[in-house]
Structure formats: structure tokens, C-alpha cells
Scaffold this motif. Structure first.
Motif, PDB file in Angstrom:
ATOM      1  N   THR A   1      -5.918  20.884 -52.555  1.00 33.93           N
ATOM      2  CA  THR A   1      -7.105  20.032 -52.440  1.00 33.93           C
ATOM      3  C   THR A   1      -6.948  19.074 -51.266  1.00 33.93           C
ATOM      4  N   THR A   2      -5.763  18.478 -51.150  1.00 32.30           N
ATOM      5  CA  THR A   2      -5.490  17.563 -50.037  1.00 32.30           C
ATOM      6  C   THR A   2      -5.559  18.302 -48.708  1.00 32.30           C
ATOM      7  N   GLY A   3      -5.012  19.504 -48.663  1.00 33.59           N
ATOM      8  CA  GLY A   3      -5.063  20.304 -47.435  1.00 33.59           C
ATOM      9  C   GLY A   3      -6.478  20.640 -47.020  1.00 33.59           C
ATOM     10  N   THR A   4      -7.308  21.043 -47.980  1.00 35.01           N
ATOM     11  CA  THR A   4      -8.691  21.360 -47.631  1.00 35.01           C
ATOM     12  C   THR A   4      -9.474  20.105 -47.260  1.00 35.01           C
ATOM     13  N   ALA A   5      -9.134  18.971 -47.890  1.00 32.85           N
ATOM     14  CA  ALA A   5      -9.798  17.712 -47.516  1.00 32.85           C
ATOM     15  C   ALA A   5      -9.427  17.315 -46.094  1.00 32.85           C
ATOM     16  N   ALA A   6      -8.161  17.490 -45.727  1.00 31.59           N
ATOM     17  CA  ALA A   6      -7.726  17.176 -44.355  1.00 31.59           C
ATOM     18  C   ALA A   6      -8.391  18.121 -43.351  1.00 31.59           C
ATOM     19  N   ALA A   7      -8.460  19.409 -43.695  1.00 32.37           N
ATOM     20  CA  ALA A   7      -9.115  20.377 -42.802  1.00 32.37           C
ATOM     21  C   ALA A   7     -10.606  20.076 -42.678  1.00 32.37           C
ATOM     22  N   THR A   8     -11.228  19.684 -43.786  1.00 26.85           N
ATOM     23  CA  THR A   8     -12.641  19.305 -43.761  1.00 26.85           C
ATOM     24  C   THR A   8     -12.846  18.107 -42.845  1.00 26.85           C
ATOM     25  N   THR A   9     -11.994  17.108 -42.994  1.00 25.87           N
ATOM     26  CA  THR A   9     -12.090  15.900 -42.158  1.00 25.87           C
ATOM     27  C   THR A   9     -11.960  16.259 -40.684  1.00 25.87           C
ATOM     28  N   ALA A  10     -10.983  17.083 -40.360  1.00 29.42           N
ATOM     29  CA  ALA A  10     -10.771  17.486 -38.962  1.00 29.42           C
ATOM     30  C   ALA A  10     -11.973  18.259 -38.427  1.00 29.42           C
ATOM     31  N   SER A  11     -12.547  19.145 -39.251  1.00 31.01           N
ATOM     32  CA  SER A  11     -13.693  19.928 -38.775  1.00 31.01           C
ATOM     33  C   SER A  11     -14.939  19.060 -38.616  1.00 31.01           C
ATOM     34  N   TRP A  12     -15.056  18.028 -39.418  1.00 30.69           N
ATOM     35  CA  TRP A  12     -16.214  17.136 -39.322  1.00 30.69           C
ATOM     36  C   TRP A  12     -16.122  16.176 -38.146  1.00 30.69           C
ATOM     37  N   TYR A  13     -14.924  15.880 -37.686  1.00 33.92           N
ATOM     38  CA  TYR A  13     -14.728  14.829 -36.682  1.00 33.92           C
ATOM     39  C   TYR A  13     -15.542  15.083 -35.410  1.00 33.92           C
TER      40      TYR A  13
END
Length: 117
Positions: free
Chosen positions: A67-79
Motif C-alpha cells: 500500500t505504501t509503495g503504491t501510494a509513493a508511486a501514485t504521488t510520483a506519477s501525480w507530481y
């Protein structure tokens, strides 16, 4: 019940709306950023029945780490799409870090105890 607190999850939901709006809805450009977010939601929702329902604390920790990994990847893709949306994920990432530490401690403290049948 979800792993994230209400306020951090509300912020991330608003962030997903900002990304959706910026990209013009559901289309080819939004597949990765919103798909990562959808995967994150699925993992988030899975944690409660794994940890509390099945009492699988180790599997709960693994779920939280994904979950943390996908949240970090989501954050990076949204940036690069909407910086505000990415920044709105920061409290959720902090919450996941705390939840992971708590899950780990509970798992370690209870790993040698036998469950009553």
C-alpha cells in the motif's frame, strides 16, 4: 474500514479528483496515475480483513508495505500532472509509515503467542 485516517484519505481523494480533472477525465493519459491510485485503494481496503478479520499480522504488514509503495508511486506519477495533488498525498504517506511501524510491532510482539483454538 481503511488503514488510512479519515483526514489523510480525504486529501488523497481530492487529489485524485484534481488529477482526473487536469487530465480531462478517464482516458489514455489517466490510466497510469489513476490506475495506481485505484490499486492503492484496493490494497488499503484489503488490510482490515487481513489484519483484523483473519488475524494475519505478517500478511497485514506485507499489504501495508505494498500500500505504501503504491501510494509513493501514485504521488510520483501525480507530481508532474498536478503538484497540489501530489502534496495532498504526503499526510497519507506519513500515516502509512506510522501504521506500518505499528503493524510490525504488533506482529513481532505476538509472533510467539499461540492463538486459542
Amino acid at each position: 474500514m481503511e488503514t488510512g485516517g479519515a483526514a489523510p484519505r480525504c486529501r488523497s481523494r481530492y487529489g485524485s479528483y484534481l488529477v482526473w480533472k487536469e487530465l480531462g477525465g478517464f482516458n489514455e493519459k489517466s490510466v497510469v496515475p489513476l490506475g495506481l491510485y485505484a490499486g492503492n485503494l484496493a490494497l488499503n481496503w484489503a488490510w482490515t480483513p487481513i489484519f483484523f478479520g483473519a488475524h494475519k499480522m505478517g500478511w497485514g504488514l506485507l499489504t501495508l508495505l505494498f500500500t505504501t509503495g503504491t501510494a509513493a508511486a501514485t504521488t510520483a506519477s501525480w507530481y508532474n500532472i498536478n503538484k497540489t495533488a501530489a502534496y495532498l498525498m504526503v499526510p497519507y504517506l506519513a500515516w502509512l509509515s506510522l501504521a506500518s511501524a505499528l503493524n510490525y510491532r504488533i506482529w513481532k510482539d505476538n509472533s510467539n503467542k499461540k492463538r486459542p483454538e
